[in-house]
Design a protein around this motif. Structure first.
Motif, mmCIF file in Angstrom:
data_model
loop_
_atom_site.group_PDB
_atom_site.id
_atom_site.type_symbol
_atom_site.label_atom_id
_atom_site.label_comp_id
_atom_site.label_asym_id
_atom_site.label_seq_id
_atom_site.Cartn_x
_atom_site.Cartn_y
_atom_site.Cartn_z
ATOM 1 N N VAL A 66 0.934 -1.282 -0.003
ATOM 2 C CA VAL A 66 -0.248 -0.094 -0.101
ATOM 3 C C VAL A 66 0.871 1.250 0.033
ATOM 4 O O VAL A 66 0.330 2.266 0.074
ATOM 5 N N ILE A 80 3.251 2.067 2.133
ATOM 6 C CA ILE A 80 3.899 2.744 3.268
ATOM 7 C C ILE A 80 5.768 2.893 3.379
ATOM 8 O O ILE A 80 6.346 1.913 3.018
ATOM 9 N N LEU A 94 -1.418 8.414 5.280
ATOM 10 C CA LEU A 94 -0.721 7.200 5.747
ATOM 11 C C LEU A 94 -1.730 6.381 6.513
ATOM 12 O O LEU A 94 -1.533 5.141 6.465
ATOM 13 N N GLN A 111 -4.882 6.287 6.273
ATOM 14 C CA GLN A 111 -5.861 5.384 5.597
ATOM 15 C C GLN A 111 -5.008 4.151 4.598
ATOM 16 O O GLN A 111 -5.854 3.056 4.167
ATOM 17 N N ARG A 112 -3.916 4.303 4.468
ATOM 18 C CA ARG A 112 -3.278 3.305 3.948
ATOM 19 C C ARG A 112 -2.915 2.143 4.640
ATOM 20 O O ARG A 112 -3.070 0.960 4.451
ATOM 21 N N ILE A 136 -6.113 0.319 4.444
ATOM 22 C CA ILE A 136 -6.252 -0.499 3.390
ATOM 23 C C ILE A 136 -5.302 -1.855 3.568
ATOM 24 O O ILE A 136 -5.794 -2.998 3.310
ATOM 25 N N ALA A 137 -4.048 -1.726 3.947
ATOM 26 C CA ALA A 137 -3.101 -2.854 4.378
ATOM 27 C C ALA A 137 -3.966 -3.628 5.371
ATOM 28 O O ALA A 137 -3.728 -5.015 5.083
ATOM 29 N N THR A 145 -11.855 8.199 1.040
ATOM 30 C CA THR A 145 -11.084 9.354 0.850
ATOM 31 C C THR A 145 -11.696 10.805 1.056
ATOM 32 O O THR A 145 -11.230 11.692 0.726
ATOM 33 N N GLN A 157 -4.332 9.501 -4.925
ATOM 34 C CA GLN A 157 -3.165 8.186 -4.568
ATOM 35 C C GLN A 157 -3.929 7.131 -4.082
ATOM 36 O O GLN A 157 -3.645 5.956 -4.733
ATOM 37 N N ILE A 158 -4.955 7.598 -3.326
ATOM 38 C CA ILE A 158 -5.653 6.147 -2.814
ATOM 39 C C ILE A 158 -6.312 5.684 -3.846
ATOM 40 O O ILE A 158 -6.545 4.321 -3.888
ATOM 41 N N LEU A 197 -4.259 3.621 -5.692
ATOM 42 C CA LEU A 197 -3.831 2.376 -5.207
ATOM 43 C C LEU A 197 -4.915 1.354 -5.004
ATOM 44 O O LEU A 197 -4.482 0.046 -5.350
#
Length: 260
Positions: free
Chosen positions: A148, A150, A168, A170-171, A174-175, A191, A201-202, A205
Motif C-alpha cells: 500500500v 508505506i 498514511l 488510510q493506507r 487498506i493494508a 477518501t 493516490q488512494i 492504489l
C-alpha cells in the motif's frame, strides 16, 4: 454466465425507534461480479453505509435486517452463503468477515486503536485467519504495508496512529483490510477526509490492488468524480432504494432517473 460474487436480494434494514420505523435500506437488489468495481452513490442519509454495514452484519440495535432479505456471497468456492441468515456471533460469519470480505471505513482514527501499534493491529487479523506462526504473520503484515506504499514498513510496524498523516492512516486501513487477501473489499467513503492529491493516490492504489489480487470492490461515495475514476458500474441510491443501475459511462452520458 458467471455467478455474482455478491448478490443482494430484497435487502431491507429498518431501525425500530420509539417514534416509528426508519427504513434506512428498503428492498435493495444488487449484483456484484468477480473482479468488478461497483460504485454506490447517493447523498448523505440515502442508506449507502447502512447497506454496506448490513453486508458485514455490523448494524447495531435498534437496526435490524428484516425477514426476506438475502445477502448471497459466493466467495472462493462455488457454494453461496446467505450472510443475512448467519448469527452475528457465529463462527461462519467470523470466517467470512475480515478474511473473505473486508471493509475500509471513512475515518481511521475512529476505526483503529490509538493505543496499539500499527503492526499489532494488522497482525491480529493475519494470526486469526491465515497462520498461527507469528514470524510468518509478521512477514505477511510487512508485505501488506509495502504493497500500500508505506515508506519503511519495518519502522511503520512499530508506530502509533498519531505519528502518521491522514493519508498514511488510510493506507494502514487498506493494508489491514487486504492482509488476508479478501475476494470482496467494501470501501465506505475512504477518501472523503483527504485532500484531492492524496485522494487521487488512494484511488490509484485501490485500482492497482484490485487488479493485482483479482478482487471485487464495493465503493461507497457521494462524489461523482470519484465514481468516474474507479467504478465499472454505478448504482444510484436515494431514500434507501436503488433508483438506477448502469455502467459508469451510461450513468454520466444518459442518466434516466431525475435524481441521477
Amino acid at each position: 454466465m458467471q455467478a455474482p460474487l455478491l448478490s443482494i436480494k430484497n435487502l431491507s434494514t429498518y431501525f425500530h425507534l420509539d417514534e416509528g420505523i426508519l427504513k434506512a435500506v428498503d428492498h435493495v437488489n444488487l449484483d456484484l461480479q468477480p473482479g468488478q468495481t461497483l460504485g454506490i452513490v447517493g447523498e448523505s442519509g440515502s442508506g449507502k453505509s447502512v447497506m454496506a454495514r448490513s453486508v458485514m452484519r455490523l448494524v447495531a440495535a435498534p437496526g435490524k435486517i428484516e425477514p426476506g432479505s438475502q445477502i448471497l456471497f459466493t466467495g472462493t468456492d462455488a457454494n453461496s452463503v446467505d450472510i443475512a441468515q448467519l448469527s452475528p456471533g457465529s463462527e461462519a460469519l467470523r470466517h467470512i468477515r475480515g478474511k473473505s470480505i473486508a471493509m475500509v471505513f471513512q475515518e481511521p482514527m475512529a476505526s483503529l486503536s490509538p493505543v496499539h501499534t500499527v503492526g499489532s493491529q494488522i497482525i491480529e487479523a493475519v494470526l486469526l485467519h491465515i497462520t498461527a506462526d507469528r514470524r510468518e504473520a509478521r512477514a505477511i503484515t510487512l508485505d501488506s504495508l509495502e504493497r500500500v506504499g508505506i515508506p519503511n514498513p519495518e519502522r511503520a510496524f512499530d508506530m502509533y496512529l498519531h505519528q502518521l498523516s491522514g493519508g498514511l492512516r488510510q493506507r494502514i486501513m487498506i493494508a489491514m483490510a487486504l492482509a488476508c487477501r479478501p475476494s470482496l473489499l467494501i470501501a465506505d467513503e475512504p477518501t472523503t477526509a483527504l485532500d484531492v492529491t492524496v485522494q487521487w493516490q488512494i484511488l490509484r492504489l485501490l485500482a492497482s490492488l484490485r487488479d493485482d489480487f483479482g478482487m471485487s470492490i464495493l465503493y461507497i461515495t457521494h462524489d461523482l468524480g470519484v465514481v468516474a475514476q474507479i467504478a465499472d458500474f454505478v448504482a444510484v441510491m436515494y431514500l434507501g432504494q436503488i433508483v438506477e443501475t448502469a455502467d459508469v459511462f451510461t450513468v454520466f452520458e444518459k442518466p434516466l432517473h431525475p435524481y441521477t
